[in-house]
Design a protein around this motif. Structure first.
Motif, PDB file in Angstrom:
ATOM      1  N   PRO A 168      70.795  -9.256  57.197  1.00  0.00           N
ATOM      2  CA  PRO A 168      70.921  -7.934  57.821  1.00  0.00           C
ATOM      3  C   PRO A 168      69.603  -7.190  58.019  1.00  0.00           C
ATOM      4  O   PRO A 168      69.619  -6.053  58.483  1.00  0.00           O
ATOM      5  CB  PRO A 168      71.802  -7.178  56.820  1.00  0.00           C
ATOM      6  CG  PRO A 168      71.393  -7.746  55.500  1.00  0.00           C
ATOM      7  CD  PRO A 168      71.045  -9.195  55.741  1.00  0.00           C
TER       8      PRO A 168
ATOM      9  N   LYS B 193      65.984  -6.259  59.669  1.00  0.00           N
ATOM     10  CA  LYS B 193      65.296  -6.315  60.954  1.00  0.00           C
ATOM     11  C   LYS B 193      63.913  -5.678  60.802  1.00  0.00           C
ATOM     12  O   LYS B 193      63.643  -5.021  59.794  1.00  0.00           O
ATOM     13  CB  LYS B 193      66.123  -5.572  62.006  1.00  0.00           C
ATOM     14  CG  LYS B 193      67.596  -6.039  62.063  1.00  0.00           C
ATOM     15  CD  LYS B 193      67.932  -6.765  63.314  1.00  0.00           C
ATOM     16  CE  LYS B 193      69.217  -7.546  63.197  1.00  0.00           C
ATOM     17  NZ  LYS B 193      70.135  -7.297  64.322  1.00  0.00           N
TER      18      LYS B 193
ATOM     19  N   ASP C 225      70.056  -3.295  59.061  1.00  0.00           N
ATOM     20  CA  ASP C 225      70.948  -3.086  60.206  1.00  0.00           C
ATOM     21  C   ASP C 225      72.356  -2.878  59.651  1.00  0.00           C
ATOM     22  O   ASP C 225      73.038  -3.830  59.277  1.00  0.00           O
ATOM     23  CB  ASP C 225      70.895  -4.296  61.135  1.00  0.00           C
ATOM     24  CG  ASP C 225      71.730  -4.076  62.394  1.00  0.00           C
ATOM     25  OD1 ASP C 225      72.565  -3.146  62.406  1.00  0.00           O
ATOM     26  OD2 ASP C 225      71.554  -4.844  63.363  1.00  0.00           O
ATOM     27  N   THR C 226      72.775  -1.612  59.590  1.00  0.00           N
ATOM     28  CA  THR C 226      74.065  -1.293  58.953  1.00  0.00           C
ATOM     29  C   THR C 226      75.255  -1.776  59.786  1.00  0.00           C
ATOM     30  O   THR C 226      76.388  -1.756  59.299  1.00  0.00           O
ATOM     31  CB  THR C 226      74.209   0.224  58.688  1.00  0.00           C
ATOM     32  OG1 THR C 226      74.202   0.901  59.942  1.00  0.00           O
ATOM     33  CG2 THR C 226      73.096   0.729  57.798  1.00  0.00           C
ATOM     34  N   ALA C 227      75.000  -2.220  61.004  1.00  0.00           N
ATOM     35  CA  ALA C 227      76.084  -2.810  61.801  1.00  0.00           C
ATOM     36  C   ALA C 227      76.422  -4.205  61.268  1.00  0.00           C
ATOM     37  O   ALA C 227      77.494  -4.737  61.528  1.00  0.00           O
ATOM     38  CB  ALA C 227      75.679  -2.893  63.273  1.00  0.00           C
TER      39      ALA C 227
ATOM     40  N   THR D 273      76.114  -3.400  54.588  1.00  0.00           N
ATOM     41  CA  THR D 273      75.716  -2.170  53.910  1.00  0.00           C
ATOM     42  C   THR D 273      74.860  -2.490  52.686  1.00  0.00           C
ATOM     43  O   THR D 273      74.333  -1.604  52.036  1.00  0.00           O
ATOM     44  CB  THR D 273      76.947  -1.369  53.445  1.00  0.00           C
ATOM     45  OG1 THR D 273      77.787  -2.248  52.680  1.00  0.00           O
ATOM     46  CG2 THR D 273      77.730  -0.846  54.635  1.00  0.00           C
TER      47      THR D 273
ATOM     48  N   THR E 227      61.564   7.855  60.787  1.00  0.00           N
ATOM     49  CA  THR E 227      62.717   7.642  61.669  1.00  0.00           C
ATOM     50  C   THR E 227      62.534   8.436  62.958  1.00  0.00           C
ATOM     51  O   THR E 227      62.782   7.926  64.060  1.00  0.00           O
ATOM     52  CB  THR E 227      64.018   8.088  60.951  1.00  0.00           C
ATOM     53  OG1 THR E 227      64.148   7.328  59.744  1.00  0.00           O
ATOM     54  CG2 THR E 227      65.240   7.860  61.820  1.00  0.00           C
TER      55      THR E 227
ATOM     56  N   PRO F 192      67.066   4.277  65.826  1.00  0.00           N
ATOM     57  CA  PRO F 192      68.491   4.628  65.949  1.00  0.00           C
ATOM     58  C   PRO F 192      69.175   4.711  64.586  1.00  0.00           C
ATOM     59  O   PRO F 192      68.771   4.034  63.632  1.00  0.00           O
ATOM     60  CB  PRO F 192      69.071   3.473  66.778  1.00  0.00           C
ATOM     61  CG  PRO F 192      67.912   2.859  67.480  1.00  0.00           C
ATOM     62  CD  PRO F 192      66.738   3.041  66.553  1.00  0.00           C
ATOM     63  N   GLU F 193      70.224   5.501  64.511  1.00  0.00           N
ATOM     64  CA  GLU F 193      70.934   5.795  63.270  1.00  0.00           C
ATOM     65  C   GLU F 193      71.491   4.542  62.587  1.00  0.00           C
ATOM     66  O   GLU F 193      71.688   4.524  61.383  1.00  0.00           O
ATOM     67  CB  GLU F 193      72.090   6.743  63.592  1.00  0.00           C
ATOM     68  CG  GLU F 193      72.417   7.718  62.477  1.00  0.00           C
ATOM     69  CD  GLU F 193      73.472   8.732  62.945  1.00  0.00           C
ATOM     70  OE1 GLU F 193      74.409   8.985  62.191  1.00  0.00           O
ATOM     71  OE2 GLU F 193      73.334   9.233  64.079  1.00  0.00           O
ATOM     72  N   GLN F 194      71.707   3.521  63.360  1.00  0.00           N
ATOM     73  CA  GLN F 194      72.262   2.257  62.842  1.00  0.00           C
ATOM     74  C   GLN F 194      71.319   1.584  61.826  1.00  0.00           C
ATOM     75  O   GLN F 194      71.768   0.777  61.026  1.00  0.00           O
ATOM     76  CB  GLN F 194      72.484   1.345  64.062  1.00  0.00           C
ATOM     77  CG  GLN F 194      72.877  -0.070  63.787  1.00  0.00           C
ATOM     78  CD  GLN F 194      72.937  -0.895  65.081  1.00  0.00           C
ATOM     79  OE1 GLN F 194      72.978  -0.338  66.184  1.00  0.00           O
ATOM     80  NE2 GLN F 194      72.937  -2.206  64.973  1.00  0.00           N
ATOM     81  N   TYR F 195      70.037   1.941  61.875  1.00  0.00           N
ATOM     82  CA  TYR F 195      69.043   1.264  61.033  1.00  0.00           C
ATOM     83  C   TYR F 195      68.521   2.177  59.928  1.00  0.00           C
ATOM     84  O   TYR F 195      68.172   3.324  60.184  1.00  0.00           O
ATOM     85  CB  TYR F 195      67.863   0.790  61.888  1.00  0.00           C
ATOM     86  CG  TYR F 195      68.287  -0.131  63.001  1.00  0.00           C
ATOM     87  CD1 TYR F 195      68.519  -1.485  62.764  1.00  0.00           C
ATOM     88  CD2 TYR F 195      68.502   0.357  64.292  1.00  0.00           C
ATOM     89  CE1 TYR F 195      68.945  -2.327  63.784  1.00  0.00           C
ATOM     90  CE2 TYR F 195      68.921  -0.488  65.322  1.00  0.00           C
ATOM     91  CZ  TYR F 195      69.136  -1.816  65.054  1.00  0.00           C
ATOM     92  OH  TYR F 195      69.564  -2.654  66.054  1.00  0.00           O
ATOM     93  N   GLN F 196      68.447   1.636  58.713  1.00  0.00           N
ATOM     94  CA  GLN F 196      67.876   2.369  57.579  1.00  0.00           C
ATOM     95  C   GLN F 196      66.546   1.743  57.187  1.00  0.00           C
ATOM     96  O   GLN F 196      66.471   0.523  57.013  1.00  0.00           O
ATOM     97  CB  GLN F 196      68.813   2.288  56.368  1.00  0.00           C
ATOM     98  CG  GLN F 196      70.051   3.144  56.482  1.00  0.00           C
ATOM     99  CD  GLN F 196      71.026   2.868  55.349  1.00  0.00           C
ATOM    100  OE1 GLN F 196      70.695   2.169  54.395  1.00  0.00           O
ATOM    101  NE2 GLN F 196      72.223   3.406  55.463  1.00  0.00           N
TER     102      GLN F 196
END
Lengths: 189, 189
Positions: free
Chosen positions: A44, A46, A90-92, A95, A131, A137-141
């Motif tokens: 997960p 990136k 990548d939280t898509a 988690t 950020t 984008p919000e999808q990535y931490q």
């Protein structure tokens, strides 16, 4: 020998900023992370790659440098990293990334050291600011940042005394890092 | 080349159990972890080493093997690991180990692969049971277990299709591991 590479792979904080790192080289190090183990094989993590001046400056401005060197705010212009990797979850996909981050970063840094470069891992990051600056984008931490460049500082490993693990810099700007002894790491049960 | 070692370093789950690993070799791999980066340089991770039959069996009994291979309970006698490292957090030193665990394990496994061995990282561990079986003092928390041995299985890397990251084993007992492509790991911002 892998031992030589691992011993050479110190956390470097001053670089010859005039030595550039190409995108191709940076990608080849991410490719080493790609081939490294991942919990549940989910993969997960990136990466954002940065080699250009403007992006590098943005990333630099969000990093906390060498907590134990109280009188030092980080490398001066000319001694800053030539490249960065921003490691993201990548939280898509997942988690949880288990210990993937450390595994991947060790692969990346060993690749960099083999190629004559070096780096430093950052976890003290102004994440909201980074950020925003990179429009992530919000999808990535953001998990970690790896700074990379041509090291110009000398790093010496010392035997740790009395459990004091703080690194220090001497008058000659040599960076000293106390390490526990092998026997101290082994629990004989 | 570090790339060759990293590509060769697969998660192996079947070994030639008749090939022993010496304590000296195991210690030399922990020494690679010792030279690896540690958050705040605290170095709070410690290791229990196991190369003897009885201790190995105890550790084996607490591990969850290959979650995606539903019909397989783990390697049969004769194909089990020859050695283990139990990675622990010494809570007398720190309560947090950041990404030290992954960094250290990648160093250890690359050392093992270079020496002609291989391993597998376990996070699915019956920790209360392992704590009891090895009489681990309360001060130490089990983080990961690394199984080590002479691999006898073939592991093949595949291109991932449709985001399905589950590994599988074919009729010939070959283990297939889908990996994301390099472009999929790079966020172009």
């Amino acid at each position: 020998m892998i031992r030589d590479l691992i011993v050479k792979n110190r956390s470097y904080r001053r670089y010859d900023q005039s030595v550039e790192i190409s995108m191709e080289l940076l990608e080849s190090w991410v490719d080493l992370a790609r081939y490294s183990a991942s919990g549940r094989n989910a993969q997960p993590l990136k990466y954002i790659l940065s080699v250009d001046r403007e992006k590098n400056e943005k990333i630099f401005s969000t990093l906390g440098w060498a907590a134990y060197l109280k009188e030092w705010d980080g490398p001066a212009e000319g001694e800053r990293p030539s490249a960065y990797l921003v490691q993201l979850l990548d939280t898509a996909i997942a988690t949880n990334f288990y210990c993937d981050d450390g595994i991947a970063m060790q692969s990346i840094l060993l690749g960099a050291v083999e190629a004559g470069f070096g780096g430093c891992i950052f976890r003290t990051i102004n994440k909201p600011r980074l950020t925003e600056l990179l429009n992530i984008p919000e999808q990535y931490q953001i998990i970690n940042v790896i700074a990379l460049g041509k090291p110009i500082e000398k790093v010496v490993i010392e035997e740790m005394c009395d459990g004091d693990f703080k690194y220090w810099r001497d008058n000659q700007e040599v960076h000293h890092v106390p390490k526990r002894m092998l026997d101290d790491l082994i629990l004989k049960l």
